[in-house]
Structure formats: C-alpha cells, structure tokens
Design an enzyme around this catalytic site. Sequence first.
Site, PDB file in Angstrom:
ATOM      1  N   TRP A   1      39.837  32.919  32.280  1.00  0.00           N
ATOM      2  CA  TRP A   1      38.541  32.072  33.210  1.00  0.00           C
ATOM      3  C   TRP A   1      37.739  33.843  33.781  1.00  0.00           C
ATOM      4  CZ3 TRP A   1      37.914  27.349  33.326  1.00  0.00           C
ATOM      5  CH2 TRP A   1      38.868  26.868  32.677  1.00  0.00           C
TER       6      TRP A   1
ATOM      7  N   SER B   1      33.804  40.389  36.425  1.00  0.00           N
ATOM      8  CA  SER B   1      35.044  40.066  36.344  1.00  0.00           C
ATOM      9  C   SER B   1      35.657  38.658  35.876  1.00  0.00           C
ATOM     10  CB  SER B   1      36.164  40.811  38.281  1.00  0.00           C
ATOM     11  OG  SER B   1      37.514  40.815  38.119  1.00  0.00           O
ATOM     12  N   SER B   2      37.144  38.871  35.520  1.00  0.00           N
ATOM     13  CA  SER B   2      37.476  37.650  34.949  1.00  0.00           C
ATOM     14  C   SER B   2      39.491  38.011  35.082  1.00  0.00           C
ATOM     15  CB  SER B   2      37.415  37.171  33.394  1.00  0.00           C
ATOM     16  OG  SER B   2      37.354  38.909  32.705  1.00  0.00           O
ATOM     17  N   ALA B   3      39.680  36.688  35.043  1.00  0.00           N
ATOM     18  CA  ALA B   3      41.476  36.766  34.630  1.00  0.00           C
ATOM     19  C   ALA B   3      41.472  35.875  33.016  1.00  0.00           C
ATOM     20  CB  ALA B   3      41.838  35.062  35.297  1.00  0.00           C
ATOM     21  N   THR B   4      42.058  37.581  32.592  1.00  0.00           N
ATOM     22  CA  THR B   4      41.530  37.614  31.325  1.00  0.00           C
ATOM     23  C   THR B   4      43.191  36.833  30.812  1.00  0.00           C
ATOM     24  OG1 THR B   4      41.274  39.710  30.883  1.00  0.00           O
ATOM     25  CG2 THR B   4      42.214  38.955  28.743  1.00  0.00           C
TER      26      THR B   4
END
Length: 391
Positions: A88, A110-113
């Site tokens: 996300w 940036s992301s939630a891997t």
Amino acid sequence: MHPDPSERPGPSQPDPDSSELRGRLAAEIAGVGPAPAPQWLDAVRAVPRELFLGSAVYRPVGTAWSPVRREQVGEQEWLRMAHRDTTWVTQVDGLDAADADGPVTGSPTSSATLPSLVVRTAEVAELHEGGTVLEVGTGTGYSTAILCHRLGAENVVSVEYDPGLAALSAVRLTEAGYAPRLATGDGLQGCQEHAPYDAVIATCSVRSIPPPWFWQLKDGGSITTTVSGWMPSAGLIRLTLDEEGVAHGRFAPDTVTYMLARPHEPPPRSVFFRQEGERRAATVDPRLLERWEGRFVAQLAAPSAELVDSAHGIVLRDTATGSQAWCEPDGAGWAVHQHGPLRLWDRVEEALETWQSCGAPDMTGFGMTATPWEQTVWLGSPGGPSWHLPI
C-alpha cells in the site's frame, strides 16, 4: 409443503477480527514461495499491520493515486485491506495519503511493503536471536515491528530519512508495544551511534552498497539488500564480510524490489524527443528486456541509462550524456537507432549476448563481490563475466 432445511440460510458468521486476519495472512505467506522459518510467521501473526497504515493509503487509479481513508471504507474493510499481502503506497512525492485532498500524480516515495517481501528479505538475511541488526528504512514501522518480535527490540536499530515518517512510525511502534532504537537521517550513512552490527538489512534498493554499511559491520557481518537500477530490475542478495574486508554473495531467485533510496533515484526526466541517429541491424531481440533478468543485465551494462516507456517500443536514454537508443521491427528482425556519444545499444547488446551464451540463467546465476571502493556483479562465478557498479 415444508422448505428443505438444507436451503435455509445458516447463522451469519461474525466478521474476522485482526487476530484472525493475521493468521490468514501468515498462512498465505507460508504457502507462497520458499517457506519461511516458523518464527517469522509467528511475527506476522503477532504484529497488527493496521496500526502501521495510519488513517489513509493511496490506490492507483489510471495514472493517478487516489487516497483511500479508513473512515470512509469502514473498520472491517480497512482490516481486510491491511492484511492483504499487498503493498500500500502511503506517500507520493512527499505527500502523505492522509493529507491528500483528492487524486494526485507523481511517484511513490513511501509504502507499506507487502508482508511476504518483508518476511522474505528477513529470511534471506539469516538473522538470528541475539544478533544486532540495522534496518535502513523504517517507513511505516511494520517491518521494524516484525524484526523486533523475532529478534527482540533491544537488538534492532532502524533509521528513516523522512522526519515526518520517522515520527509517525515511532508512535505506531510504541502503540504496538515495541521499543527499538530509532534514528532519523540518511540511511545510506548507516547509524554510527549504535554500531557495530551483526547485520544490515535495507527496505530500500540501492545502485551500489554504501561504504558506511561496510564500516559499521562486525567481523563476519552481513548486508542484505536489493541491488537495483534505472531500467528497472533488481536482485535480492545477502553479502557476507570476510576477514579481508571483502563482501561476497549470490543473488536469491526472487524477482522483487523495493523503492530506490532517494539519493539513488534518477534525475527528473525531460521531455523525450526521439532522434534518428545511426541505424543498424540488432543482433539480439530487444524483447529480451521484457524479462527481469534481461533488464538486470542491461542496466549492468549501461548503469546511467533509463528504460523509457514509449509507443515506439524499446527506448533507452542515458541520463549522463543524453545518448539514446531505440528499436523498431525490420522485416523478420529488428533495427536499432543510436544517437549521442555513448552507443547504448552496443553495450546492452554485448551484455545480453554474454548472458545468453551462459545459458540465460535466472537471478541465481549472478553473484557479487564488493568492497567500499569497488563492486562487481558477476555471472556464473567470481572469475566469470562481470560488470562494475556505479559507486
């Protein structure tokens, strides 16, 4: 006539809670690819990922990014979203999803891997209890929490470049019950304050290994990262430092990558104008660049070149010299046009031919030998064909 009891609706099932969804996520990760150690799956079951997504994330809509807010989708759908094995995006060009008024354009910063990649990277790193680890790229804090659960928070140091993200992740880690040592700054410089480390693990990609990562390792320590470029393609690798101060390793089979570290991103693109250049027949099929390994080889040969999306097919542009190469069908084969001082396709073609002559192996056919001053990726063995990385 009485209705058939088998057709009667059964009692409604309660919506799964966070704990149940974490269990499903762990089971999904266990069933895909190499099975991770049970301790990493235990960490997935324990860490509530929804805490680390904040109040909004971005969803791709065409060429734009549209914010999706927790309050809009409802708590149950948010929990389901949080515990999907997906990435996300949480920030685009420095703008957090929570602060976006509507769809935005730009590049994710940036992301939630996806959790399976977090676990896979940790598994490749061969981390162990009692070992100290420097995580480069705290991000949302989720991967940091996974490391803390597995290794103990006292053994985890995490550094984040973006001050806003660093502050948010610190709050979320506290809410989740983890207290690692956190730092804000350029992760490519490591974190000298708490060095030395048994391992460095990066949740960003790099074009070459930053020298401070070597200097802050204990003897026999390791570096686990994705080595990437501007084509883009990447290789996941664990490098182990020997007694001579040289790091060695072979790439894992995974075709995965993280976002490039911000200092390693390409410069802003100008408008592309195709130049006719010098035309000749291509000796390899440009469609080889549709393969992950083909692009990996190509960016080794031309590390300052980008693969540009174009209606005209394969287009390469060198950011340093402005040189370009583009291909077009030519009867049963292909023709290539090259313009500028650097013959991009000549370099890429030679590398692709070398790769093919070695059997066109997957990522496990490549390895790396590195010091702070010289780093090469080789094919087959350290004595085989090799390419220097830009340092």
